[in-house]
Design a protein around this motif. Structure first.
Motif, mmCIF file in Angstrom:
data_model
loop_
_atom_site.group_PDB
_atom_site.id
_atom_site.type_symbol
_atom_site.label_atom_id
_atom_site.label_comp_id
_atom_site.label_asym_id
_atom_site.label_seq_id
_atom_site.Cartn_x
_atom_site.Cartn_y
_atom_site.Cartn_z
ATOM 1 N N MET A 81 0.842 -1.179 0.000
ATOM 2 C CA MET A 81 0.000 0.000 0.000
ATOM 3 C C MET A 81 0.886 1.241 0.000
ATOM 4 O O MET A 81 1.849 1.310 0.736
ATOM 5 N N ALA A 82 0.518 2.213 -0.772
ATOM 6 C CA ALA A 82 1.291 3.456 -0.826
ATOM 7 C C ALA A 82 1.120 4.233 0.473
ATOM 8 O O ALA A 82 0.117 4.119 1.153
ATOM 9 N N VAL A 83 2.099 5.037 0.797
ATOM 10 C CA VAL A 83 2.052 5.848 2.016
ATOM 11 C C VAL A 83 0.812 6.722 2.021
ATOM 12 O O VAL A 83 0.115 6.836 3.017
ATOM 13 N N GLU A 84 0.510 7.327 0.878
ATOM 14 C CA GLU A 84 -0.652 8.207 0.772
ATOM 15 C C GLU A 84 -1.941 7.465 1.119
ATOM 16 O O GLU A 84 -2.785 7.964 1.829
ATOM 17 N N GLU A 85 -2.100 6.213 0.632
ATOM 18 C CA GLU A 85 -3.296 5.429 0.916
ATOM 19 C C GLU A 85 -3.368 5.069 2.394
ATOM 20 O O GLU A 85 -4.419 5.100 2.987
ATOM 21 N N GLN A 86 -2.233 4.702 2.989
ATOM 22 C CA GLN A 86 -2.231 4.329 4.391
ATOM 23 C C GLN A 86 -2.600 5.502 5.283
ATOM 24 O O GLN A 86 -3.214 5.307 6.328
ATOM 25 N N ARG A 144 -25.514 0.815 -3.648
ATOM 26 C CA ARG A 144 -25.058 1.441 -2.398
ATOM 27 C C ARG A 144 -23.637 0.952 -2.113
ATOM 28 O O ARG A 144 -23.429 -0.176 -1.691
ATOM 29 N N THR A 145 -22.683 1.831 -2.331
ATOM 30 C CA THR A 145 -21.275 1.430 -2.237
ATOM 31 C C THR A 145 -20.828 1.163 -0.804
ATOM 32 O O THR A 145 -19.782 0.543 -0.606
ATOM 33 N N CYS A 146 -21.600 1.576 0.175
ATOM 34 C CA CYS A 146 -21.247 1.269 1.567
ATOM 35 C C CYS A 146 -21.577 -0.183 1.902
ATOM 36 O O CYS A 146 -21.193 -0.663 2.971
ATOM 37 N N GLN A 147 -22.255 -0.875 0.996
ATOM 38 C CA GLN A 147 -22.631 -2.270 1.215
ATOM 39 C C GLN A 147 -22.004 -3.216 0.190
ATOM 40 O O GLN A 147 -22.053 -4.426 0.360
ATOM 41 N N GLU A 148 -21.435 -2.674 -0.874
ATOM 42 C CA GLU A 148 -20.914 -3.478 -1.989
ATOM 43 C C GLU A 148 -19.435 -3.817 -1.776
ATOM 44 O O GLU A 148 -18.594 -2.929 -1.727
ATOM 45 N N PRO A 149 -19.096 -5.119 -1.656
ATOM 46 C CA PRO A 149 -17.690 -5.477 -1.464
ATOM 47 C C PRO A 149 -16.859 -5.290 -2.734
ATOM 48 O O PRO A 149 -17.343 -5.488 -3.849
ATOM 49 N N VAL A 150 -15.627 -4.908 -2.545
ATOM 50 C CA VAL A 150 -14.683 -4.729 -3.643
ATOM 51 C C VAL A 150 -14.326 -6.099 -4.233
ATOM 52 O O VAL A 150 -14.114 -7.060 -3.497
ATOM 53 N N ARG A 151 -14.267 -6.136 -5.555
ATOM 54 C CA ARG A 151 -13.786 -7.299 -6.293
ATOM 55 C C ARG A 151 -12.757 -6.814 -7.288
ATOM 56 O O ARG A 151 -12.918 -5.736 -7.868
ATOM 57 N N ALA A 152 -11.730 -7.573 -7.514
ATOM 58 C CA ALA A 152 -10.691 -7.191 -8.470
ATOM 59 C C ALA A 152 -11.307 -6.890 -9.828
ATOM 60 O O ALA A 152 -12.185 -7.617 -10.302
ATOM 61 N N GLY A 153 -10.896 -5.770 -10.412
ATOM 62 C CA GLY A 153 -11.325 -5.417 -11.764
ATOM 63 C C GLY A 153 -12.670 -4.732 -11.874
ATOM 64 O O GLY A 153 -13.112 -4.416 -12.981
ATOM 65 N N GLU A 184 -4.042 -8.325 7.366
ATOM 66 C CA GLU A 184 -3.470 -8.383 6.023
ATOM 67 C C GLU A 184 -4.458 -9.064 5.085
ATOM 68 O O GLU A 184 -5.004 -10.115 5.412
ATOM 69 N N VAL A 185 -4.704 -8.444 3.939
ATOM 70 C CA VAL A 185 -5.523 -9.035 2.877
ATOM 71 C C VAL A 185 -4.881 -8.665 1.545
ATOM 72 O O VAL A 185 -4.033 -7.779 1.481
ATOM 73 N N ALA A 186 -5.328 -9.320 0.508
ATOM 74 C CA ALA A 186 -4.806 -9.020 -0.824
ATOM 75 C C ALA A 186 -5.258 -7.634 -1.264
ATOM 76 O O ALA A 186 -6.388 -7.222 -0.999
ATOM 77 N N MET A 187 -4.357 -6.931 -1.918
ATOM 78 C CA MET A 187 -4.699 -5.644 -2.523
ATOM 79 C C MET A 187 -5.081 -5.909 -3.972
ATOM 80 O O MET A 187 -4.444 -6.723 -4.647
ATOM 81 N N VAL A 188 -6.152 -5.261 -4.423
ATOM 82 C CA VAL A 188 -6.614 -5.417 -5.798
ATOM 83 C C VAL A 188 -6.744 -4.045 -6.433
ATOM 84 O O VAL A 188 -6.672 -3.017 -5.749
ATOM 85 N N ARG A 189 -6.951 -4.017 -7.729
ATOM 86 C CA ARG A 189 -7.138 -2.763 -8.458
ATOM 87 C C ARG A 189 -8.584 -2.704 -8.936
ATOM 88 O O ARG A 189 -9.126 -3.692 -9.419
ATOM 89 N N ILE A 190 -9.202 -1.530 -8.763
ATOM 90 C CA ILE A 190 -10.518 -1.269 -9.335
ATOM 91 C C ILE A 190 -10.423 0.040 -10.122
ATOM 92 O O ILE A 190 -9.495 0.821 -9.906
ATOM 93 N N ARG A 224 -10.046 5.872 -13.642
ATOM 94 C CA ARG A 224 -8.769 5.922 -12.916
ATOM 95 C C ARG A 224 -8.613 4.664 -12.060
ATOM 96 O O ARG A 224 -9.517 4.311 -11.301
ATOM 97 N N GLU A 225 -7.488 3.995 -12.179
ATOM 98 C CA GLU A 225 -7.243 2.804 -11.370
ATOM 99 C C GLU A 225 -6.826 3.194 -9.963
ATOM 100 O O GLU A 225 -6.002 4.086 -9.787
ATOM 101 N N ILE A 226 -7.429 2.516 -8.970
ATOM 102 C CA ILE A 226 -7.045 2.749 -7.581
ATOM 103 C C ILE A 226 -6.805 1.402 -6.891
ATOM 104 O O ILE A 226 -7.285 0.370 -7.346
ATOM 105 N N ALA A 227 -6.087 1.434 -5.789
ATOM 106 C CA ALA A 227 -5.839 0.241 -4.983
ATOM 107 C C ALA A 227 -6.952 0.107 -3.951
ATOM 108 O O ALA A 227 -7.450 1.103 -3.417
ATOM 109 N N ALA A 228 -7.345 -1.134 -3.689
ATOM 110 C CA ALA A 228 -8.370 -1.399 -2.685
ATOM 111 C C ALA A 228 -8.037 -2.707 -1.976
ATOM 112 O O ALA A 228 -7.349 -3.560 -2.525
ATOM 113 N N ARG A 229 -8.534 -2.834 -0.774
ATOM 114 C CA ARG A 229 -8.370 -4.081 -0.027
ATOM 115 C C ARG A 229 -9.493 -5.021 -0.455
ATOM 116 O O ARG A 229 -10.654 -4.670 -0.373
ATOM 117 N N GLU A 230 -9.128 -6.209 -0.903
ATOM 118 C CA GLU A 230 -10.131 -7.165 -1.357
ATOM 119 C C GLU A 230 -11.144 -7.430 -0.251
ATOM 120 O O GLU A 230 -10.777 -7.678 0.898
#
Length: 113
Positions: A1-6, A87-96, A21-27, A32-38
């Motif tokens: 994770m980048a310092v800015e994200e942390q 509702r993005t407060c309820q939707e889990p992140v998935r890679a891609g 610790e969890v896998a980091m994915v890109r969405i 714009r691509e961003i990093a997210a915790r799976e």
């Protein structure tokens, strides 16, 4: 994770402990691509990356972002993988996954006219 994200994440909580610790994915958000915790919710990934606007109001265009963060209000609604009013407060992140700011009522607005 980048310092800015942390810097925008609570990684050490006094009651809940350390962030596991969890896998980091890109969405992709508005192209714009961003990093997210799976598995984290989309709204948390957005906030961790400095994105505060999820949608705009239909008539005034005023920006809205996460408000209740428990799925009771529509302020965090976005277009996720082509589905409007997610509702993005309820939707889990998935890679891609592809997330877009919802302008007004999204696709429904064009169908009303």
């Amino acid at each position: 994770m980048a310092v800015e994200e942390q810097a925008r994440r609570v990684v050490r909580h006094p009651v809940l402990g350390d962030l596991p610790e969890v896998a980091m994915v890109r969405i992709t958000v508005d192209g714009r691509e961003i990093a997210a915790r799976e598995g984290e919710v989309v709204a948390a990934a957005l906030l961790a990356n400095g994105i505060h606007v999820c949608r705009t109001m239909p008539h005034t265009g005023q920006p809205r972002g996460p408000f209740c963060a428990v799925g009771r209000c529509p302020d965090c609604a976005m277009i996720v993988d082509g589905r409007v009013n997610v509702r993005t407060c309820q939707e889990p992140v998935r890679a891609g996954m592809r997330v877009e700011t919802q302008r007004g009522l999204g696709e429904w607005e064009a169908r009303r006219g």
